[in-house]
Design a protein around this motif. Structure first.
Motif, PDB file in Angstrom:
ATOM      1  N   LEU A  61     -12.704 -19.419  12.519  1.00 15.03           N
ATOM      2  CA  LEU A  61     -13.461 -18.463  13.325  1.00 15.03           C
ATOM      3  C   LEU A  61     -13.271 -18.693  14.822  1.00 15.03           C
ATOM      4  N   PHE A  62     -13.132 -19.966  15.211  1.00 14.01           N
ATOM      5  CA  PHE A  62     -12.988 -20.246  16.643  1.00 14.01           C
ATOM      6  C   PHE A  62     -11.596 -19.923  17.178  1.00 14.01           C
ATOM      7  N   TRP A  63     -10.616 -19.780  16.309  1.00  7.69           N
ATOM      8  CA  TRP A  63      -9.346 -19.219  16.780  1.00  7.69           C
ATOM      9  C   TRP A  63      -9.611 -17.820  17.350  1.00  7.69           C
ATOM     10  N   ALA A  64     -10.442 -17.057  16.659  1.00  7.26           N
ATOM     11  CA  ALA A  64     -10.782 -15.713  17.141  1.00  7.26           C
ATOM     12  C   ALA A  64     -11.602 -15.792  18.424  1.00  7.26           C
ATOM     13  N   VAL A  65     -12.561 -16.728  18.486  1.00 11.70           N
ATOM     14  CA  VAL A  65     -13.398 -16.859  19.685  1.00 11.70           C
ATOM     15  C   VAL A  65     -12.547 -17.182  20.903  1.00 11.70           C
ATOM     16  N   PHE A  66     -11.685 -18.189  20.791  1.00  8.05           N
ATOM     17  CA  PHE A  66     -10.891 -18.624  21.945  1.00  8.05           C
ATOM     18  C   PHE A  66      -9.897 -17.548  22.382  1.00  8.05           C
ATOM     19  N   ILE A  67      -9.243 -16.920  21.411  1.00 13.34           N
ATOM     20  CA  ILE A  67      -8.267 -15.882  21.765  1.00 13.34           C
ATOM     21  C   ILE A  67      -8.971 -14.684  22.385  1.00 13.34           C
ATOM     22  N   TYR A  68     -10.146 -14.343  21.872  1.00 11.21           N
ATOM     23  CA  TYR A  68     -10.880 -13.233  22.469  1.00 11.21           C
ATOM     24  C   TYR A  68     -11.319 -13.566  23.897  1.00 11.21           C
TER      25      TYR A  68
END
Length: 278
Positions: A109-116
Motif C-alpha cells: 500500500l505504501f508503494w502507492a502512497v509514496f508514488i502518489y
C-alpha cells in the motif's frame, strides 16, 4: 468544500500521530510494536489520506487506476527483489507480518502512497507556476519526461530518508548490508526505476484521455508537500535524504504563498486560470 475539509482533518491526524511517534521514540517507547491500535492508525491514516486526496484531485476512476498501478508494480519488483536480490541491489528480508507474495501488505500500500506523493508534488509545482499538465490537445508532450524524472526524484528522496530508519528499527534487514547506513545504493536505483515505470504509464495515460476540469479547493495541493516536509523534519536523524527532501518543500511553500491569494478569491468553486486537468 466538505471533501477538502475532510482531507485537512485526516492530514492533521497524520501529523498528530507522527509527533506522538517521535515523542515515543525520544522516551524509549516503541509505540508501533507495543500498541497494535497505534500501529494500525500510524500506517492506516496516510493510506486514508492518499485515498481522500487522490479522489478529490483526480476523480475516483483515475485515483483507483494510479493506486492499483503503483501497488501492483511495486509488489512485482519487490517479489523479484526478495526472491533473488537483483533488482534492489541485494538480498533483504522483512520481519514476519501479514504479506502477499512475501511482500508485507503495508509495503504494498505504501508503494502507492509514496508514488502518489511524488506525483502530487510535481503537479503542485505545475499549478503554482501556471504550467498546464501534458495533454494531447495542448501538444505539450515534451515536458512529460521531465515530470516523470521529477516524480522519481521526489520518491527516491523519501527512501533515502526513511530506509535507514526502517532498517535501524528492524522492519527489514539487508543480509549483506550496504554502504549507505546499511542500505545498498542499488536499492535507490531500483526505487527510481519502479517510480518512473509507474509515472510514465500513468502520465502517458493522462496525456491521451479526455481531460475535464476538477473542481476543488486548490489549497489542498500543498498537503503532500507539508507531509513530505514534516516527515523530513521530525522523523529521525538528519540523513542525507532530508537534504534532498527539504529544498523542494521550501520552494513549494514559497510558490504556494504567492499563488494562494488567487486561489482563495470568490467564487471558491471556480478554479483560477490556467485550467488544472485531472
Amino acid at each position: 468544500m466538505k471533501s477538502s475539509k475532510y482531507a485537512w482533518i485526516v492530514f492533521c491526524l497524520f501529523i498528530l500521530l507522527l509527533v506522538i511517534k517521535v515523542v515515543g521514540n525520544f522516551l524509549g517507547i516503541d509505540l508501533e510494536n507495543e500498541f497494535i491500535l497505534f500501529k494500525l492508525l500510524y500506517y492506516g491514516i496516510p493510506i486514508i489520506l492518499m485515498l481522500f486526496h487522490s479522489i478529490i484531485t483526480l476523480g475516483l476512476p483515475k485515483a483507483i487506476f494510479l493506486i492499483f498501478l503503483a501497488s501492483v508494480t511495486g509488489t512485482y519488483f519487490e517479489y523479484i527483489g526478495l526472491r533473488d536480490g537483483t533488482f534492489f541491489g541485494g538480498l533483504y528480508v522483512y520481519k514476519p507480518q501479514m504479506s502477499l507474495f512475501n511482500v508485507p501488505i503495508f509495503v504494498i500500500l505504501f508503494w502507492a502512497v509514496f508514488i502518489y506523493v511524488g506525483y502530487s508534488l510535481t503537479n503542485s509545482f505545475l499549478y503554482w507556476l501556471k504550467i498546464k499538465k501534458p495533454y494531447i490537445k495542448l501538444n505539450n508532450f515534451r515536458i512529460l519526461p521531465l515530470l516523470v524524472l521529477l516524480d522519481g526524484y521526489f520518491v527516491v528522496a523519501i527512501d533515502l530518508f526513511l530506509d535507514p530508519i526502517a532498517v535501524k528499527s528492524g522492519n527489514w534487514t539487508w543480509l549483506e548490508g550496504g554502504s549507505y547506513f546499511g542500505v545498498p545504493w542499488g536499492n535507490f536505483f531500483g526505487w527510481f526505476l519502479v517510480v518512473i515505470i509507474v509515472s510514465s504509464i500513468f502520465r502517458t495515460y493522462e496525456y491521451f484521455i479526455s481531460s475535464k476540469l476538477k473542481v476543488f479547493d486548490r489549497s489542498i495541493l500543498i498537503i503532500p508537500a507539508l507531509g513530505y516536509g514534516v516527515t523530513a523534519l521530525l522523523y529521525g536523524p538528519p540523513f542525507i535524504g532530508s537534504l534532498f527532501m527539504l529544498p523542494q518543500v521550501v520552494i513549494n511553500l514559497f510558490l504556494f504563498m504567492k499563488a494562494f491569494p488567487s486561489l482563495s478569491s470568490p467564487p471558491r468553486v471556480t478554479p483560477p486560470p490556467p485550467p488544472y486537468p485531472n
